[in-house]
Enzyme design. Structure first.
Site, PDB file in Angstrom:
ATOM      1  N   GLU A  55     -17.416 -12.753  56.332  1.00  0.00           N
ATOM      2  CA  GLU A  55     -15.935 -13.548  56.526  1.00  0.00           C
ATOM      3  C   GLU A  55     -16.000 -14.741  55.998  1.00  0.00           C
ATOM      4  OE1 GLU A  55     -17.368 -11.874  59.172  1.00  0.00           O
ATOM      5  OE2 GLU A  55     -15.859 -11.127  60.579  1.00  0.00           O
ATOM      6  N   ALA A 165     -48.722  22.164  58.765  1.00  0.00           N
ATOM      7  CA  ALA A 165     -49.944  22.100  58.359  1.00  0.00           C
ATOM      8  C   ALA A 165     -50.605  23.415  58.559  1.00  0.00           C
ATOM      9  CB  ALA A 165     -50.698  21.061  59.166  1.00  0.00           C
ATOM     10  N   SER A 171     -52.668  18.971  55.285  1.00  0.00           N
ATOM     11  CA  SER A 171     -51.169  18.935  55.166  1.00  0.00           C
ATOM     12  C   SER A 171     -50.919  18.091  53.946  1.00  0.00           C
ATOM     13  CB  SER A 171     -50.562  18.429  56.402  1.00  0.00           C
ATOM     14  OG  SER A 171     -51.086  16.946  56.565  1.00  0.00           O
ATOM     15  N   ARG A 187     -38.006   5.031  55.210  1.00  0.00           N
ATOM     16  CA  ARG A 187     -38.673   3.702  56.025  1.00  0.00           C
ATOM     17  C   ARG A 187     -38.058   2.545  55.765  1.00  0.00           C
ATOM     18  NH1 ARG A 187     -44.956   5.221  54.154  1.00  0.00           N
ATOM     19  NH2 ARG A 187     -45.017   7.214  55.295  1.00  0.00           N
ATOM     20  N   ASP A 203     -54.636  11.408  58.687  1.00  0.00           N
ATOM     21  CA  ASP A 203     -54.072  11.492  57.399  1.00  0.00           C
ATOM     22  C   ASP A 203     -54.392  10.236  56.721  1.00  0.00           C
ATOM     23  OD1 ASP A 203     -53.174  13.491  58.301  1.00  0.00           O
ATOM     24  OD2 ASP A 203     -51.020  13.109  58.541  1.00  0.00           O
ATOM     25  N   SER A 237     -53.276   5.191  72.802  1.00  0.00           N
ATOM     26  CA  SER A 237     -53.636   4.968  74.333  1.00  0.00           C
ATOM     27  C   SER A 237     -55.115   4.780  74.654  1.00  0.00           C
ATOM     28  CB  SER A 237     -52.847   6.082  74.949  1.00  0.00           C
ATOM     29  OG  SER A 237     -53.169   7.536  74.459  1.00  0.00           O
ATOM     30  N   GLY A 303     -47.357  13.717  64.434  1.00  0.00           N
ATOM     31  CA  GLY A 303     -47.536  15.197  64.785  1.00  0.00           C
ATOM     32  C   GLY A 303     -46.866  15.851  65.688  1.00  0.00           C
ATOM     33  N   LEU A 306     -46.599  14.087  69.674  1.00  0.00           N
ATOM     34  CA  LEU A 306     -45.726  12.949  69.761  1.00  0.00           C
ATOM     35  C   LEU A 306     -44.230  13.353  69.610  1.00  0.00           C
ATOM     36  CD1 LEU A 306     -45.198  10.092  70.613  1.00  0.00           C
ATOM     37  CD2 LEU A 306     -45.910   9.364  68.385  1.00  0.00           C
TER      38      LEU A 306
HETATM   39  C1  AOF Z   1     -19.206 -10.831  61.916  1.00  0.00           C
HETATM   40  N1  AOF Z   1     -19.246 -10.868  60.733  1.00  0.00           N
HETATM   41  O1  AOF Z   1     -20.584 -10.204  58.986  1.00  0.00           O
HETATM   42  C2  AOF Z   1     -21.562 -10.009  61.050  1.00  0.00           C
HETATM   43  C3  AOF Z   1     -21.137 -10.038  62.687  1.00  0.00           C
HETATM   44  O2  AOF Z   1     -26.713 -14.248  65.073  1.00  0.00           O
HETATM   45  P1  AOF Z   1     -25.605 -14.293  64.322  1.00  0.00           P
HETATM   46  O3  AOF Z   1     -24.659 -15.607  64.254  1.00  0.00           O
HETATM   47  O4  AOF Z   1     -25.824 -14.118  62.864  1.00  0.00           O
HETATM   48  O5  AOF Z   1     -24.568 -13.312  65.206  1.00  0.00           O
HETATM   49  C4  AOF Z   1     -24.954 -12.059  64.823  1.00  0.00           C
HETATM   50  C5  AOF Z   1     -23.866 -11.023  65.800  1.00  0.00           C
HETATM   51  O6  AOF Z   1     -22.780 -11.254  64.958  1.00  0.00           O
HETATM   52  C6  AOF Z   1     -24.258  -9.668  65.691  1.00  0.00           C
HETATM   53  O7  AOF Z   1     -25.208  -9.097  66.777  1.00  0.00           O
HETATM   54  C7  AOF Z   1     -22.823  -9.164  65.540  1.00  0.00           C
HETATM   55  O8  AOF Z   1     -22.316  -8.873  66.927  1.00  0.00           O
HETATM   56  C8  AOF Z   1     -22.277  -9.794  64.965  1.00  0.00           C
HETATM   57  N2  AOF Z   1     -22.203  -9.633  63.429  1.00  0.00           N
HETATM   58  N3  AOF Z   1     -20.066 -10.223  63.033  1.00  0.00           N
HETATM   59  O9  AOF Z   1     -18.318 -11.232  62.545  1.00  0.00           O
HETATM   60  C9  AOF Z   1     -20.583 -10.292  60.007  1.00  0.00           C
HETATM   61  N4  AOF Z   1     -22.809  -9.296  60.562  1.00  0.00           N
HETATM   62 ZN    ZN Z   2     -19.263 -13.631  62.387  1.00  0.00          ZN
END
Ligand code: AOF
Ligand code: ZN
Length: 369
Positions: A55, A165, A171, A187, A203, A237, A303, A306
């Site tokens: 915003e 595998a 594998s 990832r 691996d 572990s 694997g 887990l």
């Molecule tokens: C919004 N607009 O673009 C996002 C929001 O640590 P802060 O101040 O960045 O707050 C993070 C929290 O704000 C996040 O956990 C989520 O609840 C909200 N994210 N809110 O109005 C945004 N990214």
């Molecule tokens: Zn916000």
């Protein structure tokens, strides 16, 4: 209640939000569009935790034009003083007259208060437009906020006959290069990658993101300088891992889950002591502790033991299975070790979400029911 224009602008906000997909963690990705008399006067998206919210960028771009505009946001504007001041307040001050939010922010610090602040200031506040799409933007963040557990996805590679595998354990490589690039994308999309000492030892897995190996579509929106490594969590572990392994020669933080911590490790390798449950490290505690460390999403690459243990404990949300057009025979190893599964009615059930070809491999994405 919502007009065709409302749909159009919210779709635009969703599109903007997606740009933050690889960089906002542990924050959610959020997009915002300010529209006045059918014209966009400001746009923004959240880029990085600690930096301004969506915003704020949109309001900044709009300047004085924000007065009398409608704000379309993919998440309820925040009401709390976090790392940044509340967006609901900023929208009120800027003179926005209507706010449309795709969904309420499940963060207990917000949870409807942002929308209430807006209503109390005389702003028309609507929510629920394209909420399913908004939910799909941040599955990990929303799950952690609602349950204090991260979203868990198990990734597996197998043959067409479901073998991961050969009986010998061989594998590498069953799936093709495009499927492996797609795993790099997975990832990059997760906050943590979980594996076992067994997999790391046999691996020589490094479990990190190698920017050069990402699919071109990801590279286009995720510059190399912005690359973040997921936390590599390894269940060890019996303290079998040693600093000379390939995993410790690659960049990215590591967390060793052990019953007793020991050894000399560089500062980017942390150890976590976990209680034993039936002689095994307690996986429920592990996930709760990961969520406490702001890990929204965990990708499991491990694997059958887990993967089976996680599935058996109901800790898995989703499965991504790559199947190569090969047959490994019925002596090959299966995907999940589930010794307690003896009757068909007990078989875990899945909902298929997506099936497609990735190169010559099939990629199946399924939700555990
Ligand atoms: C919004 N607009 O673009 C996002 C929001 O640590 P802060 O101040 O960045 O707050 C993070 C929290 O704000 C996040 O956990 C989520 O609840 C909200 N994210 N809110 O109005 C945004 N990214
Ligand atoms: Zn916000």
């Amino acid at each position: 209640m919502f007009s065709q224009d409302d749909y159009q602008w919210m779709n635009r906000a969703l599109e903007l939000a997606r740009r933050g997909r690889y960089t906002t963690a542990p924050n959610p990705c959020v997009g915002a569009v300010l529209v006045k008399a059918g014209v966009v006067v400001g746009e923004g998206w959240h880029q990085r935790a600690g930096e301004p919210h969506a915003e704020v960028y949109a309001l900044h771009a709009a300047g004085e034009e924000a007065r009398g505009a409608t704000a379309y946001v993919t998440l309820e504007p925040c009401s709390h003083h976090g790392r940044t001041p509340p967006c609901a307040e900023a929208l009120i001050k800027a003179g926005v007259t209507r706010v449309v939010a795709a969904m309420v922010d499940p963060n207990p610090q917000v949870g409807g208060r942002g929308l209430r602040m807006l209503s109390e200031a005389g702003i028309k506040a609507d929510f629920g437009l394209l909420s399913a799409e908004a939910e799909a933007l941040n599955p990990g963040f929303f799950k952690r906020m609602r349950t204090a557990f991260p979203q868990v996805t198990v990734k597996l590679g197998a043959s067409l006959d479901g073998r991961t595998a050969m009986a010998s354990g061989e594998s590498q490589w069953i799936t093709g290069p495009l499927a492996r690039a797609d795993v790099q994308r997975l990832r990059a999309r997760h906050d943590a990658v979980l594996s076992s000492a067994e997999t790391v030892l046999t691996d020589g897995a490094s479990l990190n993101v190698r920017w050069d190996e990402l699919p071109p579509s990801v590279k286009a929106v995720y510059p190399k300088e912005a690359l973040r490594q997921p936390l590599r969590v390894v269940i060890d572990s019996q303290n079998r891992l040693t600093p000379d392994l390939p995993l410790f020669k690659t960049t990215g933080p590591v967390l060793l889950a052990r019953h007793k911590v020991d050894g000399d490790w560089p500062e980017w390798v942390q150890q976590l002591e976990l209680p034993l449950l039936d002689g095994k490290l307690d996986l429920v505690s592990l996930f709760m502790l990961l969520a406490k460390r702001n890990i929204n999403s965990v990708l499991v690459e491990a694997g059958p033991r887990l993967c089976g243990a996680l599935l058996g404990k109901g800790l898995v949300d989703e499965l991504v299975l790559y199947q190569a057009p090969k047959l490994l025979g019925d002596e090959g190893r299966g995907l999940f070790h589930l010794p307690e599964l003896t009757r068909l009615f007990q078989a875990p059930k899945l909902n298929l979400k997506d099936v497609r070809l990735v190169g010559q491999d099939i990629r199946i994405t399924a939700k555990i029911v």
